[in-house]
Design a protein around this motif. Structure first.
Motif, PDB file in Angstrom:
ATOM      1  N   UNK A  59      13.636  -8.425 -11.390  1.00  0.00           N
ATOM      2  CA  UNK A  59      12.301  -7.691 -10.764  1.00  0.00           C
ATOM      3  C   UNK A  59      10.950  -8.765 -11.160  1.00  0.00           C
ATOM      4  N   UNK A  60      10.585  -9.082 -10.134  1.00  0.00           N
ATOM      5  CA  UNK A  60       9.503 -10.086 -10.041  1.00  0.00           C
ATOM      6  C   UNK A  60       8.397  -9.829  -9.125  1.00  0.00           C
ATOM      7  N   UNK A  61       7.038  -9.991  -9.570  1.00  0.00           N
ATOM      8  CA  UNK A  61       6.057  -9.722  -8.534  1.00  0.00           C
ATOM      9  C   UNK A  61       5.735 -10.944  -7.998  1.00  0.00           C
ATOM     10  N   UNK A  62       6.309 -12.222  -8.031  1.00  0.00           N
ATOM     11  CA  UNK A  62       6.318 -13.258  -7.286  1.00  0.00           C
ATOM     12  C   UNK A  62       6.754 -12.972  -5.934  1.00  0.00           C
ATOM     13  N   UNK A  63       5.626 -13.578  -5.038  1.00  0.00           N
ATOM     14  CA  UNK A  63       6.017 -13.359  -3.599  1.00  0.00           C
ATOM     15  C   UNK A  63       7.005 -14.514  -3.147  1.00  0.00           C
ATOM     16  N   UNK A  64       7.293 -15.517  -3.944  1.00  0.00           N
ATOM     17  CA  UNK A  64       8.302 -16.518  -3.401  1.00  0.00           C
ATOM     18  C   UNK A  64       9.123 -16.955  -4.432  1.00  0.00           C
ATOM     19  N   UNK A  65      10.353 -16.918  -4.452  1.00  0.00           N
ATOM     20  CA  UNK A  65      11.324 -17.027  -5.580  1.00  0.00           C
ATOM     21  C   UNK A  65      12.501 -18.018  -4.957  1.00  0.00           C
ATOM     22  N   UNK A  66      13.003 -19.131  -5.654  1.00  0.00           N
ATOM     23  CA  UNK A  66      13.969 -19.828  -5.288  1.00  0.00           C
ATOM     24  C   UNK A  66      15.097 -19.731  -6.517  1.00  0.00           C
ATOM     25  N   UNK A  67      16.186 -19.498  -5.711  1.00  0.00           N
ATOM     26  CA  UNK A  67      17.280 -19.254  -6.922  1.00  0.00           C
ATOM     27  C   UNK A  67      18.210 -20.568  -6.524  1.00  0.00           C
ATOM     28  N   UNK A  68      18.655 -21.344  -7.378  1.00  0.00           N
ATOM     29  CA  UNK A  68      19.766 -22.427  -7.370  1.00  0.00           C
ATOM     30  C   UNK A  68      21.059 -21.903  -8.218  1.00  0.00           C
ATOM     31  N   UNK A  86      16.328  -8.330  -2.964  1.00  0.00           N
ATOM     32  CA  UNK A  86      15.533  -8.293  -1.744  1.00  0.00           C
ATOM     33  C   UNK A  86      14.119  -8.433  -1.997  1.00  0.00           C
ATOM     34  N   UNK A  87      13.307  -8.646  -1.161  1.00  0.00           N
ATOM     35  CA  UNK A  87      11.917  -8.865  -1.284  1.00  0.00           C
ATOM     36  C   UNK A  87      11.511  -9.800  -0.258  1.00  0.00           C
ATOM     37  N   UNK A  88      10.293 -10.264  -0.604  1.00  0.00           N
ATOM     38  CA  UNK A  88       9.610 -11.225   0.308  1.00  0.00           C
ATOM     39  C   UNK A  88       9.961 -12.722   0.000  1.00  0.00           C
ATOM     40  N   UNK A  89      10.250 -13.661   0.538  1.00  0.00           N
ATOM     41  CA  UNK A  89      10.149 -14.841   0.286  1.00  0.00           C
ATOM     42  C   UNK A  89      11.000 -15.390  -0.530  1.00  0.00           C
TER      43      UNK A  89
END
Length: 168
Positions: free
Chosen positions: A1-10, A38-41
């Motif tokens: 869980x993260x409050x970040x609105x944009x996450x990149x997973x490699x 799920x989430x935004x961005x």
């Protein structure tokens, strides 16, 4: 869980593209990717498709070396080559396109993939470390004449016009 609105997973692993199917652990429990991610961005870049290996490159002994996928990411960001439109920023789309081309050139048996979840607008991951040369554009003749005018109010108006051109 993260409050970040944009996450990149490699995901730099064999069969990386299978994450999108809702993987199953060996014990049979669902990973529930949609619920967990799920989430935004959110953006996921994988080194390979669901049924492909992710290759390590030629060296298999001695010092550890990054994989083909990781090497392409590092090269693109360090060299600035991933900044394909020359705007001094590397978007996730530019990075993916660069990595895709580099990996496919190295090994046609590996296909990097990209998934996006509710991304709005451009998502930038880095600045180009290499200064991009900008060519000076010629000023319109009328503006050049106005800048050389003996009348201060005309020069001020010309300076305001220059400021407008600078802002784009």
């Amino acid at each position: 869980k993260s409050r970040s609105r944009r996450i990149v997973l490699l995901l730099d692993c064999c069969f990386g593209g299978a994450f999108a199917r809702g993987l199953v652990h060996r014990a049979g429990e669902s990973v529930a990717i949609k619920e967990e991610f799920e989430g935004q961005g959110r953006v996921v870049l994988t080194a390979s498709r669901a049924m492909e290996y992710a290759f390590e490159g030629e060296n298999r002994e001695g010092d550890a070396h990054p994989s083909i996928f990781t090497s392409a990411i590092v090269q693109g960001l360090e060299s600035g080559e991933a900044d394909r439109d020359g705007d001094s920023r590397v978007s996730i789309d530019e990075l993916y396109d660069y990595v895709y081309d580099r990996v496919r050139d190295t090994t046609p048996n590996q296909t990097p993939s990209k998934w996006t979840f509710d991304v709005h607008g451009d998502l930038y991951v880095a600045r180009n470390p290499v200064a991009v040369e900008v060519e000076a554009a010629e000023l319109p003749d009328e503006l050049t004449v106005a800048l050389e005018s003996p009348f201060a109010n005309i020069r001020v108006a010309a300076a305001e016009e220059l400021a407008g051109l600078l802002r784009g």
